[in-house]
Design a protein around this motif. Sequence first.
Motif, short mmCIF file in Angstrom:
data_model
loop_
_atom_site.label_atom_id
_atom_site.label_comp_id
_atom_site.label_asym_id
_atom_site.label_seq_id
_atom_site.Cartn_x
_atom_site.Cartn_y
_atom_site.Cartn_z
N VAL A 253 23.00 -33.44 5.96
CA VAL A 253 22.28 -33.16 7.21
C VAL A 253 23.28 -32.76 8.31
O VAL A 253 23.00 -31.88 9.11
N GLU A 254 24.46 -33.39 8.30
CA GLU A 254 25.45 -33.07 9.32
C GLU A 254 25.82 -31.58 9.25
O GLU A 254 25.93 -30.91 10.27
N GLN A 255 25.99 -31.07 8.04
CA GLN A 255 26.30 -29.65 7.84
C GLN A 255 25.16 -28.78 8.39
O GLN A 255 25.36 -27.82 9.11
N PHE A 256 23.95 -29.17 8.01
CA PHE A 256 22.75 -28.43 8.39
C PHE A 256 22.63 -28.39 9.92
O PHE A 256 22.32 -27.35 10.51
N LYS A 257 22.93 -29.54 10.55
CA LYS A 257 22.76 -29.62 12.02
C LYS A 257 23.68 -28.65 12.74
O LYS A 257 23.34 -28.10 13.78
N LYS A 258 24.87 -28.43 12.16
CA LYS A 258 25.83 -27.52 12.82
C LYS A 258 25.22 -26.12 12.92
O LYS A 258 25.35 -25.45 13.93
N LEU A 259 24.56 -25.68 11.84
CA LEU A 259 23.97 -24.33 11.85
C LEU A 259 22.75 -24.28 12.76
O LEU A 259 22.48 -23.28 13.42
N GLU A 260 22.01 -25.39 12.80
CA GLU A 260 20.84 -25.43 13.67
C GLU A 260 21.25 -25.41 15.13
O GLU A 260 20.52 -24.92 16.00
N ALA A 261 22.45 -25.96 15.40
CA ALA A 261 22.89 -26.03 16.79
C ALA A 261 23.42 -24.68 17.28
O ALA A 261 23.55 -24.46 18.47
N LYS A 262 23.76 -23.79 16.34
CA LYS A 262 24.27 -22.46 16.73
C LYS A 262 23.10 -21.59 17.16
O LYS A 262 22.39 -21.00 16.35
N LYS A 263 22.89 -21.53 18.45
CA LYS A 263 21.76 -20.75 18.99
C LYS A 263 22.10 -19.26 18.97
O LYS A 263 23.22 -18.87 19.27
N LEU A 264 21.13 -18.46 18.63
CA LEU A 264 21.33 -17.02 18.69
C LEU A 264 20.88 -16.53 20.07
O LEU A 264 19.92 -17.07 20.62
N PRO A 265 21.58 -15.53 20.60
CA PRO A 265 21.15 -15.01 21.91
C PRO A 265 19.70 -14.55 21.84
O PRO A 265 19.24 -14.11 20.78
N LYS A 266 18.98 -14.68 22.98
CA LYS A 266 17.53 -14.44 22.95
C LYS A 266 17.14 -13.04 22.53
O LYS A 266 16.24 -12.84 21.75
N ARG A 267 17.87 -12.04 23.03
CA ARG A 267 17.46 -10.66 22.67
C ARG A 267 18.60 -9.91 21.99
O ARG A 267 19.30 -9.14 22.62
N ILE A 268 18.75 -10.16 20.69
CA ILE A 268 19.75 -9.37 19.96
C ILE A 268 19.05 -8.11 19.48
O ILE A 268 17.93 -8.17 18.99
N ASP A 269 19.75 -6.97 19.59
CA ASP A 269 19.20 -5.76 18.98
C ASP A 269 19.82 -5.62 17.60
O ASP A 269 20.93 -5.09 17.44
N TYR A 270 19.12 -6.13 16.60
CA TYR A 270 19.68 -6.15 15.24
C TYR A 270 19.88 -4.74 14.69
O TYR A 270 20.71 -4.54 13.81
N SER A 271 19.12 -3.77 15.21
CA SER A 271 19.26 -2.42 14.66
C SER A 271 20.65 -1.86 14.97
O SER A 271 21.11 -0.93 14.34
N LYS A 272 21.32 -2.48 15.98
CA LYS A 272 22.65 -1.95 16.34
C LYS A 272 23.78 -2.76 15.72
O LYS A 272 24.94 -2.47 15.95
N LEU A 273 23.42 -3.80 14.97
CA LEU A 273 24.48 -4.62 14.39
C LEU A 273 24.98 -4.01 13.09
O LEU A 273 24.29 -4.04 12.07
N LEU A 274 26.18 -3.47 13.13
CA LEU A 274 26.73 -2.80 11.94
C LEU A 274 27.02 -3.84 10.85
O LEU A 274 27.38 -4.96 11.14
N GLY A 275 26.80 -3.43 9.61
CA GLY A 275 27.14 -4.32 8.49
C GLY A 275 25.94 -5.07 7.94
O GLY A 275 25.99 -5.59 6.83
N LEU A 276 24.84 -5.14 8.70
CA LEU A 276 23.63 -5.82 8.19
C LEU A 276 22.91 -4.89 7.23
O LEU A 276 22.82 -3.70 7.48
N ARG A 277 22.39 -5.46 6.13
CA ARG A 277 21.60 -4.62 5.23
C ARG A 277 20.28 -4.27 5.92
O ARG A 277 19.81 -5.01 6.80
#
Length: 506
Positions: free
Chosen positions: A437-461
């Motif tokens: 759970v401790e591992q899991f919580k670390k990822l849950e705590a990493k908030k993503l910015p509210k408005r990411i434009d994923y279409s501009k993120l290079l490297g994503l499939r």
Amino acid sequence: MATGTFLNAHIIVGLNKWGAGPDNLKPSTQLAGALETLGIETTIFKTGTPARIHRRSVDFAKLAVQNGDDEIVPMSFETEYNYKGKLQNKVVCHIAYTNERTHEIIRQNLDKSPLYNGMIEGVGPRYCPSIEDKIVRFADKPRHQLFIEPMGMNTDEMYIQGFSSSMPSDVQTQMIRSIEGLENAEVMRPGYAIEYVCVNPMQLKATLEYKRHRGLFSCGQINGTSGYEEAAAQGIIAGINAALYCGALKGDAQNIDGAVADEFILRRDEAYIGVLIDDLITKGTNEPYRMMTARAEFRLLLRQDNADFRLTEKGYNLGLISSERKTKFDEKWAVVKRGVDKMKRTTIAPREINNYLDSVGEMRIENGVRAAELLKRPKVSYHGISEALRRRDDDAADSASDVGNLEEYSNLKAAIEKEIEVLIKYEGYISKQISQVEQFKKLEAKKLPKRIDYSKLLGLRLEARQKLQKVAPETVGQAMRISGVSPADIAVLLAAMKVCPKTASQ
Ligand SMILES: Cc1cc2nc3c(=O)[nH]c(=O)nc-3n(C[C@H](O)[C@H](O)[C@H](O)COP(=O)(O)OP(=O)(O)OC[C@H]3O[C@@H](n4cnc5c(N)ncnc54)[C@H](O)[C@@H]3O)c2cc1C
């Protein structure tokens, strides 16, 4: 919004279909149009119910009695705190079976089944198929078990659990009367299927607020689930968050960082409610979603015996639990803790315990052993050990006195003994899961910015880009659970956040 199965609902029986909610109540016909105007994505699901028959027409002598549980575990911890007598079941169910004749009637009439003649479009719950579905899908089974259940204490209606059907009512009567014990059944209400509109829950945040519509929350069957508990679980979360949103509750909820938040969210490791909502908002559902223990990866921690331990404090912080209840809760868990400590501290001598070990078929001991170690043996119970210790002189170690504070609450005493036993017997597994759970919580705590434009993120499939754009996850943990987003995509996302946290968000 909590429209249940009423939104643009239609009942279907045989070849007849008409606009109605459950039990022929009025459906909600205009709201669905309003949702469309708001751009909210919807779909059609289906559910159903069996016929109700009159108690006096059932030949109970031909049916096996099915008693309730001997040991009743109440739904609410308040029952344990407040109820001092022994809980007892007051009614019984009976078991009946379909047979070849029933199956034959169904097969002969399949052309009148709305499920098989194309009248029903909506997807139904996989785990509650109608009887006609069972006969077709499991054609090799010679019979299906049914439960004849009283609908309540003050009604003569009996519910035929497992016999949900949308066949024409005359066919349903024939099907029912082919069953042993139900030959003379009087059908009070036929079964039916019901189709209704629900929303795609991936449009929601973990608070059950719409991502694109501040202040609009939805919960229950409209979010694509089916079931009373599933609806209630979402109702409390949407209710709390709607109240926090409009300032009717003091936002004292602790979020992952321990800071005061104006949102109340339960994580997957904290409650089945957390698993349910997280599944809905990250994965969506293409059939009515039902909660099952197997869906929870941390289910060793999500036990019914410790639900109060996991959630009471949170309810109290929100002002939803009285201080009286909180005091009783604190007392109970203080006793549990003392009991666990005592088991770990106390050494038992062979002469004190060997007779008990013989009686349960466990190996005798030759030297003194800690009570907690003995309790880890499969057949040894807390009760057995505390009885052995009771025979010791009074001050030395009377474990029963640990539970003594709450002796008057007989239900609670058993719950405390069980809790001490669980915490010691499964200690190794529990602590392993806590570290996961401790591992899991670390990822849950990493908030993503509210408005990411994923279409501009290079490297994503491409698939990941589209899914992330659509779902707009709130945390890295949520992003990982979206189907179609791979660990490689997450690595890209993490790298982008590290290198350029500002440009990632616009
Ligand atoms: C026939 C049938 C049998 C079922 N059997 C079971 C079962 O055996 N076990 C189980 O766990 N679950 C069962 N379910 C599912 C369970 O009933 C639902 O999952 C649960 O009740 C959903 O709760 P809810 O609060 O979302 O909606 P509901 O309990 O359906 O409540 C919705 C309420 O909203 C009102 N409403 C709707 N639209 C509007 C509007 N526009 N304006 C104002 N009010 C509105 C309705 O009148 C209703 O009172 C069954 C459902 C059906 C239809």
